[in-house]
Design a protein around this motif. Sequence first.
Motif, PDB file in Angstrom:
ATOM      1  N   GLY A  46       0.797  -1.220   0.000  1.00  0.00           N
ATOM      2  CA  GLY A  46       0.000   0.000   0.000  1.00  0.00           C
ATOM      3  C   GLY A  46       0.826   1.265   0.000  1.00  0.00           C
ATOM      4  N   PHE A  47       1.755   1.345   0.933  1.00  0.00           N
ATOM      5  CA  PHE A  47       2.507   2.578   1.088  1.00  0.00           C
ATOM      6  C   PHE A  47       3.305   2.968  -0.158  1.00  0.00           C
ATOM      7  CE2 PHE A  47       6.335   4.874   2.335  1.00  0.00           C
ATOM      8  CZ  PHE A  47       5.770   6.002   2.920  1.00  0.00           C
ATOM      9  N   PRO A  48       4.138   2.079  -0.690  1.00  0.00           N
ATOM     10  CA  PRO A  48       4.931   2.478  -1.863  1.00  0.00           C
ATOM     11  C   PRO A  48       4.058   2.861  -3.049  1.00  0.00           C
ATOM     12  CG  PRO A  48       5.761   0.418  -0.961  1.00  0.00           C
ATOM     13  CD  PRO A  48       4.489   0.716  -0.254  1.00  0.00           C
ATOM     14  N   THR A  49       2.967   2.112  -3.275  1.00  0.00           N
ATOM     15  CA  THR A  49       2.187   2.423  -4.472  1.00  0.00           C
ATOM     16  C   THR A  49       1.404   3.721  -4.291  1.00  0.00           C
ATOM     17  OG1 THR A  49       0.432   0.984  -3.721  1.00  0.00           O
ATOM     18  CG2 THR A  49       1.982   0.048  -5.255  1.00  0.00           C
ATOM     19  N   GLN A  50       0.960   3.987  -3.055  1.00  0.00           N
ATOM     20  CA  GLN A  50       0.285   5.270  -2.830  1.00  0.00           C
ATOM     21  C   GLN A  50       1.266   6.407  -3.007  1.00  0.00           C
ATOM     22  OE1 GLN A  50      -2.846   6.018  -0.713  1.00  0.00           O
ATOM     23  NE2 GLN A  50      -3.258   4.053   0.200  1.00  0.00           N
ATOM     24  N   ALA A  51       2.480   6.210  -2.513  1.00  0.00           N
ATOM     25  CA  ALA A  51       3.502   7.249  -2.653  1.00  0.00           C
ATOM     26  C   ALA A  51       3.774   7.501  -4.135  1.00  0.00           C
ATOM     27  CB  ALA A  51       4.774   6.844  -1.922  1.00  0.00           C
ATOM     28  N   ALA A  52       3.910   6.411  -4.884  1.00  0.00           N
ATOM     29  CA  ALA A  52       4.223   6.551  -6.303  1.00  0.00           C
ATOM     30  C   ALA A  52       3.122   7.308  -7.039  1.00  0.00           C
ATOM     31  CB  ALA A  52       4.429   5.172  -6.932  1.00  0.00           C
ATOM     32  N   VAL A  68       5.097  10.924   1.148  1.00  0.00           N
ATOM     33  CA  VAL A  68       5.865  10.421   2.287  1.00  0.00           C
ATOM     34  C   VAL A  68       5.848  11.461   3.411  1.00  0.00           C
ATOM     35  CG1 VAL A  68       8.115   9.597   3.079  1.00  0.00           C
ATOM     36  CG2 VAL A  68       7.323   9.026   0.779  1.00  0.00           C
ATOM     37  N   LEU A  69       6.023  12.711   3.035  1.00  0.00           N
ATOM     38  CA  LEU A  69       6.043  13.799   4.010  1.00  0.00           C
ATOM     39  C   LEU A  69       4.695  13.933   4.716  1.00  0.00           C
ATOM     40  CD1 LEU A  69       8.721  15.362   4.011  1.00  0.00           C
ATOM     41  CD2 LEU A  69       7.460  17.319   3.115  1.00  0.00           C
ATOM     42  N   MET A  70       3.616  13.948   3.927  1.00  0.00           N
ATOM     43  CA  MET A  70       2.283  14.088   4.505  1.00  0.00           C
ATOM     44  C   MET A  70       1.953  12.875   5.375  1.00  0.00           C
ATOM     45  SD  MET A  70      -0.218  15.909   5.060  1.00  0.00           S
ATOM     46  CE  MET A  70      -0.030  17.378   4.073  1.00  0.00           C
ATOM     47  N   TYR A  71       2.452  11.721   4.962  1.00  0.00           N
ATOM     48  CA  TYR A  71       2.230  10.510   5.746  1.00  0.00           C
ATOM     49  C   TYR A  71       2.899  10.646   7.112  1.00  0.00           C
ATOM     50  CZ  TYR A  71       2.224   5.610   7.087  1.00  0.00           C
ATOM     51  OH  TYR A  71       2.033   4.443   7.764  1.00  0.00           O
ATOM     52  N   LEU A  72       4.108  11.185   7.126  1.00  0.00           N
ATOM     53  CA  LEU A  72       4.811  11.375   8.398  1.00  0.00           C
ATOM     54  C   LEU A  72       4.025  12.317   9.303  1.00  0.00           C
ATOM     55  CD1 LEU A  72       8.568  11.702   7.374  1.00  0.00           C
ATOM     56  CD2 LEU A  72       7.470   9.887   8.697  1.00  0.00           C
ATOM     57  N   VAL A  73       3.514  13.407   8.701  1.00  0.00           N
ATOM     58  CA  VAL A  73       2.729  14.364   9.490  1.00  0.00           C
ATOM     59  C   VAL A  73       1.515  13.656  10.094  1.00  0.00           C
ATOM     60  CG1 VAL A  73       1.287  16.426   9.345  1.00  0.00           C
ATOM     61  CG2 VAL A  73       3.476  16.342   8.137  1.00  0.00           C
ATOM     62  N   MET A  74       0.801  12.890   9.266  1.00  0.00           N
ATOM     63  CA  MET A  74      -0.389  12.187   9.735  1.00  0.00           C
ATOM     64  C   MET A  74      -0.047  11.170  10.816  1.00  0.00           C
ATOM     65  SD  MET A  74      -3.175  13.110   8.531  1.00  0.00           S
ATOM     66  CE  MET A  74      -3.744  14.303   7.366  1.00  0.00           C
ATOM     67  N   ALA A  75       1.067  10.477  10.624  1.00  0.00           N
ATOM     68  CA  ALA A  75       1.452   9.443  11.586  1.00  0.00           C
ATOM     69  C   ALA A  75       1.735  10.072  12.950  1.00  0.00           C
ATOM     70  CB  ALA A  75       2.668   8.675  11.076  1.00  0.00           C
ATOM     71  N   PHE A  76       2.475  11.174  12.959  1.00  0.00           N
ATOM     72  CA  PHE A  76       2.809  11.785  14.245  1.00  0.00           C
ATOM     73  C   PHE A  76       1.617  12.508  14.855  1.00  0.00           C
ATOM     74  CE2 PHE A  76       7.143  11.106  12.807  1.00  0.00           C
ATOM     75  CZ  PHE A  76       7.706  10.640  13.987  1.00  0.00           C
ATOM     76  N   CYS A  77       0.852  13.228  14.029  1.00  0.00           N
ATOM     77  CA  CYS A  77      -0.203  14.074  14.582  1.00  0.00           C
ATOM     78  C   CYS A  77      -1.477  13.307  14.887  1.00  0.00           C
ATOM     79  CB  CYS A  77      -0.533  15.217  13.634  1.00  0.00           C
ATOM     80  SG  CYS A  77       0.870  16.277  13.381  1.00  0.00           S
ATOM     81  N   LEU A  78      -1.776  12.279  14.125  1.00  0.00           N
ATOM     82  CA  LEU A  78      -3.046  11.585  14.341  1.00  0.00           C
ATOM     83  C   LEU A  78      -2.875  10.160  14.827  1.00  0.00           C
ATOM     84  CD1 LEU A  78      -5.295  12.605  11.331  1.00  0.00           C
ATOM     85  CD2 LEU A  78      -5.515  13.239  13.719  1.00  0.00           C
ATOM     86  N   PHE A  82       9.027   2.962   4.801  1.00  0.00           N
ATOM     87  CA  PHE A  82       9.993   3.712   4.015  1.00  0.00           C
ATOM     88  C   PHE A  82      10.927   2.769   3.237  1.00  0.00           C
ATOM     89  CE2 PHE A  82      14.028   5.918   3.411  1.00  0.00           C
ATOM     90  CZ  PHE A  82      13.568   6.992   2.670  1.00  0.00           C
ATOM     91  N   LEU A  83      11.406   1.739   3.920  1.00  0.00           N
ATOM     92  CA  LEU A  83      12.279   0.763   3.254  1.00  0.00           C
ATOM     93  C   LEU A  83      11.553   0.063   2.107  1.00  0.00           C
ATOM     94  CD1 LEU A  83      14.179  -1.032   6.166  1.00  0.00           C
ATOM     95  CD2 LEU A  83      15.125   0.482   4.423  1.00  0.00           C
ATOM     96  N   ALA A  84      10.290  -0.264   2.329  1.00  0.00           N
ATOM     97  CA  ALA A  84       9.532  -0.944   1.276  1.00  0.00           C
ATOM     98  C   ALA A  84       9.464  -0.072   0.031  1.00  0.00           C
ATOM     99  CB  ALA A  84       8.132  -1.300   1.768  1.00  0.00           C
TER     100      ALA A  84
END
Length: 447
Positions: free
Chosen positions: A29-35, A43-53, A262-264
């Motif tokens: 999911g993550f790599p293909t959504q990023a792509a 990736v950046l917005m994901y980090l924001v969401m992960a930390f904030c929500l 991130f590694l994926a």
Amino acid sequence: MASRGQFSSKLGFVMAAAGSAVGLGNIWGFPTQAAGNGGAAFVLMYLVMAFCLAYPALMAELVIGRYARANVVNALGAVSEKPIVHKLGMLAGGYGVLVASLILSFYAIVAGWMLSYMLGALADMGSLSAAKAWFTKGSLVRDLAFTATFMGLTVFVIAGGVEKGIERWSTRLMPMLIGLLVCLIIYVMTQPGAMEGLGVYLIPDFSKIFDAGLIIDAMGQAFFSLSLGVGTMLIYGSYLSHKESLPKLSGMVMAVDLSIAFLAGLLIIPAIFVAKHYGAEIYSESGTLIGGPDLIFQILPYLFDSMGGIGVVVAFAFFLLMSIAALTSSISMLEVPVALVVENGHMNRPKAALLLGFIILAISAAIVLNFELLFLNVIAFTTKFSQPLLGVVMCVFVGWLWHRGKLLQEIQQGHEHIENTLFWKIWPHYVKFVCPALILATFAQSL
Ligand code: TRP
């Protein structure tokens, strides 16, 4: 009633919870959504969401679980003695159990595909081309057989209990997963075309960053990836000792989950471009990068086939990686209804695991048989609609309905003087106001 299980160590818990979090959502999911969403901007917005929500919501689930030491229905019911709140809690918990079971029902189908492609690679090694064709070509029989196989593995682990099932298998499988992932990345990076993919992944397209679609996708992905809303993390929290610090352990789980996602990305996106180098068509008609099933089951196999002799080994390793990631996640889904039936239905664990495994397998079979109608709708109903909604419910229970003093008392265990930390100054208000508002706002946009 039999005594409740407990994780034997900090490491055991982190492996199990990270094992739940790290799954097909991270590696696929993550790599293909990023792509598809502007690379590093996502990736950046994901980090924001992960930390904030996601982090505050993860904390909320773990705290309720450890406090109540019970399945999600009883745990949400235990937050307040007021009859209405008690009933609402149990109702929300019941909805969580239903959603967890439905998520497992489609997850097992996808995981079954991974298993069958893995056997396909094995058949290829033995030059059994007819067998390979059967394993890698969709058919009702194949899908049903491998969904059942995967569900069998899940039931087997859960029947073993918390320490001897969940913890043991997570601590065995997670290091394997990380090892496989790193080896695959190193190999793919040496292939022609990989660097172009790296650029697409890591160079942000900032014009997309405030795109409503991107923000919603990032939130959904963060909730799915951290297994939130349905009581998975809550039940794992309920098996955690009072000696451990919840804010620290949640931080560790999140760090593992983010790192592996991130590694994926470092594996999948460069691999797509290696496939392009070998002649694969990697853009869809609308010009976006191909994601979803076509990516995993067409582009990557195309790549493995073009690699020559080593291709089958890489293919086997890749689908093994996917299968392991899926198994450490699926067990956490099955644990949600199993804990309920063991604790409230007074059934022994192996029996409960088997019974619920069968029921959920029957739902999977219904989905396989009505694939066009059900598959994507079940995914949307559970992950896009129910998970964020239940996330709000958890935040409301912790932030509004639970007595603040009791909450502090629970969090202090394993983390003395937490009342003087920045965490305690921010987090309670955060789950009370900011999380529900942000989730609801994002949600409203998506409707
Ligand atoms: N987080 C897992 C993944 O990324 C899937 C998962 C496990 C999950 N338990 C869950 C998703 C509970 C939603 C709810 O693949």
